[in-house]
Write a protein that holds these residues in place. Sequence first.
Motif, PDB file in Angstrom:
ATOM      1  N   GLN A  75       0.841  -1.200   0.000  1.00  0.00           N
ATOM      2  CA  GLN A  75       0.000   0.000   0.000  1.00  0.00           C
ATOM      3  C   GLN A  75       0.875   1.248   0.000  1.00  0.00           C
ATOM      4  N   PRO A  76       0.645   2.175  -0.943  1.00  0.00           N
ATOM      5  CA  PRO A  76       1.443   3.415  -0.944  1.00  0.00           C
ATOM      6  C   PRO A  76       1.004   4.339   0.190  1.00  0.00           C
ATOM      7  N   ILE A  77       1.990   4.963   0.833  1.00  0.00           N
ATOM      8  CA  ILE A  77       1.696   5.925   1.891  1.00  0.00           C
ATOM      9  C   ILE A  77       2.628   7.126   1.740  1.00  0.00           C
ATOM     10  N   LEU A  78       2.179   8.252   2.267  1.00  0.00           N
ATOM     11  CA  LEU A  78       3.012   9.438   2.396  1.00  0.00           C
ATOM     12  C   LEU A  78       3.454   9.472   3.848  1.00  0.00           C
ATOM     13  N   ALA A  79       4.759   9.634   4.088  1.00  0.00           N
ATOM     14  CA  ALA A  79       5.274   9.633   5.452  1.00  0.00           C
ATOM     15  C   ALA A  79       6.490  10.539   5.556  1.00  0.00           C
ATOM     16  N   GLU A  80       6.800  10.929   6.779  1.00  0.00           N
ATOM     17  CA  GLU A  80       8.042  11.644   7.040  1.00  0.00           C
ATOM     18  C   GLU A  80       9.111  10.608   7.362  1.00  0.00           C
ATOM     19  N   LEU A  81      10.244  10.734   6.732  1.00  0.00           N
ATOM     20  CA  LEU A  81      11.354   9.818   6.954  1.00  0.00           C
ATOM     21  C   LEU A  81      12.209  10.351   8.096  1.00  0.00           C
ATOM     22  N   ARG A  82      12.500   9.496   9.058  1.00  0.00           N
ATOM     23  CA  ARG A  82      13.353   9.915  10.173  1.00  0.00           C
ATOM     24  C   ARG A  82      14.435   8.871  10.414  1.00  0.00           C
ATOM     25  N   LEU A  83      15.629   9.346  10.662  1.00  0.00           N
ATOM     26  CA  LEU A  83      16.752   8.483  11.007  1.00  0.00           C
ATOM     27  C   LEU A  83      16.874   8.489  12.530  1.00  0.00           C
ATOM     28  N   ILE A  84      16.586   7.345  13.134  1.00  0.00           N
ATOM     29  CA  ILE A  84      16.631   7.210  14.584  1.00  0.00           C
ATOM     30  C   ILE A  84      17.519   6.018  14.918  1.00  0.00           C
ATOM     31  N   LYS A  85      18.601   6.286  15.638  1.00  0.00           N
ATOM     32  CA  LYS A  85      19.545   5.235  16.042  1.00  0.00           C
ATOM     33  C   LYS A  85      20.001   4.395  14.854  1.00  0.00           C
ATOM     34  N   GLU A  86      20.403   5.098  13.797  1.00  0.00           N
ATOM     35  CA  GLU A  86      20.951   4.484  12.584  1.00  0.00           C
ATOM     36  C   GLU A  86      19.970   3.598  11.816  1.00  0.00           C
ATOM     37  N   ARG A  87      18.680   3.801  12.038  1.00  0.00           N
ATOM     38  CA  ARG A  87      17.650   3.064  11.295  1.00  0.00           C
ATOM     39  C   ARG A  87      16.632   4.067  10.768  1.00  0.00           C
ATOM     40  N   TRP A  88      16.111   3.798   9.562  1.00  0.00           N
ATOM     41  CA  TRP A  88      15.112   4.667   8.950  1.00  0.00           C
ATOM     42  C   TRP A  88      13.726   4.250   9.410  1.00  0.00           C
ATOM     43  N   TRP A  89      12.918   5.260   9.741  1.00  0.00           N
ATOM     44  CA  TRP A  89      11.540   5.048  10.180  1.00  0.00           C
ATOM     45  C   TRP A  89      10.597   5.939   9.373  1.00  0.00           C
ATOM     46  N   LEU A  90       9.387   5.454   9.147  1.00  0.00           N
ATOM     47  CA  LEU A  90       8.322   6.224   8.498  1.00  0.00           C
ATOM     48  C   LEU A  90       7.385   6.723   9.599  1.00  0.00           C
ATOM     49  N   VAL A  91       7.167   8.037   9.627  1.00  0.00           N
ATOM     50  CA  VAL A  91       6.369   8.639  10.692  1.00  0.00           C
ATOM     51  C   VAL A  91       5.164   9.349  10.068  1.00  0.00           C
ATOM     52  N   SER A  92       4.007   9.108  10.638  1.00  0.00           N
ATOM     53  CA  SER A  92       2.766   9.742  10.191  1.00  0.00           C
ATOM     54  C   SER A  92       2.804  11.236  10.490  1.00  0.00           C
ATOM     55  N   GLY A  93       2.143  12.016   9.669  1.00  0.00           N
ATOM     56  CA  GLY A  93       2.102  13.460   9.864  1.00  0.00           C
ATOM     57  C   GLY A  93       1.149  13.905  10.944  1.00  0.00           C
ATOM     58  N   ASP A  94       0.224  13.037  11.342  1.00  0.00           N
ATOM     59  CA  ASP A  94      -0.761  13.428  12.363  1.00  0.00           C
ATOM     60  C   ASP A  94      -0.786  12.463  13.549  1.00  0.00           C
ATOM     61  N   ASP A  95       0.280  11.691  13.697  1.00  0.00           N
ATOM     62  CA  ASP A  95       0.398  10.722  14.797  1.00  0.00           C
ATOM     63  C   ASP A  95      -0.756   9.724  14.823  1.00  0.00           C
ATOM     64  N   SER A  96      -1.340   9.434  13.646  1.00  0.00           N
ATOM     65  CA  SER A  96      -2.456   8.496  13.588  1.00  0.00           C
ATOM     66  C   SER A  96      -1.997   7.037  13.623  1.00  0.00           C
ATOM     67  N   SER A  97      -0.699   6.821  13.452  1.00  0.00           N
ATOM     68  CA  SER A  97      -0.178   5.457  13.526  1.00  0.00           C
ATOM     69  C   SER A  97       1.230   5.493  14.113  1.00  0.00           C
ATOM     70  N   SER A  98       1.658   4.354  14.603  1.00  0.00           N
ATOM     71  CA  SER A  98       3.003   4.236  15.174  1.00  0.00           C
ATOM     72  C   SER A  98       4.034   4.305  14.062  1.00  0.00           C
ATOM     73  N   PRO A  99       5.262   4.770  14.374  1.00  0.00           N
ATOM     74  CA  PRO A  99       6.330   4.750  13.364  1.00  0.00           C
ATOM     75  C   PRO A  99       6.554   3.345  12.820  1.00  0.00           C
ATOM     76  N   ILE A 100       6.926   3.278  11.539  1.00  0.00           N
ATOM     77  CA  ILE A 100       7.125   1.996  10.855  1.00  0.00           C
ATOM     78  C   ILE A 100       8.585   1.902  10.436  1.00  0.00           C
ATOM     79  N   LEU A 101       9.233   0.804  10.801  1.00  0.00           N
ATOM     80  CA  LEU A 101      10.623   0.571  10.434  1.00  0.00           C
ATOM     81  C   LEU A 101      10.714   0.285   8.936  1.00  0.00           C
ATOM     82  N   VAL A 102      11.640   0.973   8.248  1.00  0.00           N
ATOM     83  CA  VAL A 102      11.874   0.713   6.826  1.00  0.00           C
ATOM     84  C   VAL A 102      12.749  -0.523   6.733  1.00  0.00           C
ATOM     85  N   ASP A 103      12.162  -1.604   6.217  1.00  0.00           N
ATOM     86  CA  ASP A 103      12.866  -2.878   6.127  1.00  0.00           C
ATOM     87  C   ASP A 103      12.199  -3.722   5.043  1.00  0.00           C
TER      88      ASP A 103
END
Length: 126
Positions: A79-107
Amino acid sequence: MTGYVGDKTTGFASPASDAIEGPIDLTEILDLRRPSRYPVRVRGRTFFSRGILDGDVLIADTAGQRASGQLVIASVSGQPILAELRLIKERWWLVSGDDSSSPILVDPALDVDIWACVTGVVREHP
């Protein structure tokens, strides 16, 4: 009778008349001739706080460089999503713009991939 000529008007000449530019070519400005650039229409208001509205057209670049804080188009379980990409502790995460879901690990093993980085936005309506 002759046609209208813009420099033959009454009143005074605009002091900005020498600053008038020619036509604006969005294909050139947004670099849409690149084979890696695609327009993608937004559905929803998840990133309203970042000025992205429902119906806006994002310019997505599949060859773009990842940067923490950047908006990306990603695929989560197909499923395509729009997310903010964040680098946290050397791992990439997808973060929702309205905190409607938990961050998702890019893997890729979890069926989560980044498709493209957002490089621009076009709004067709006010």
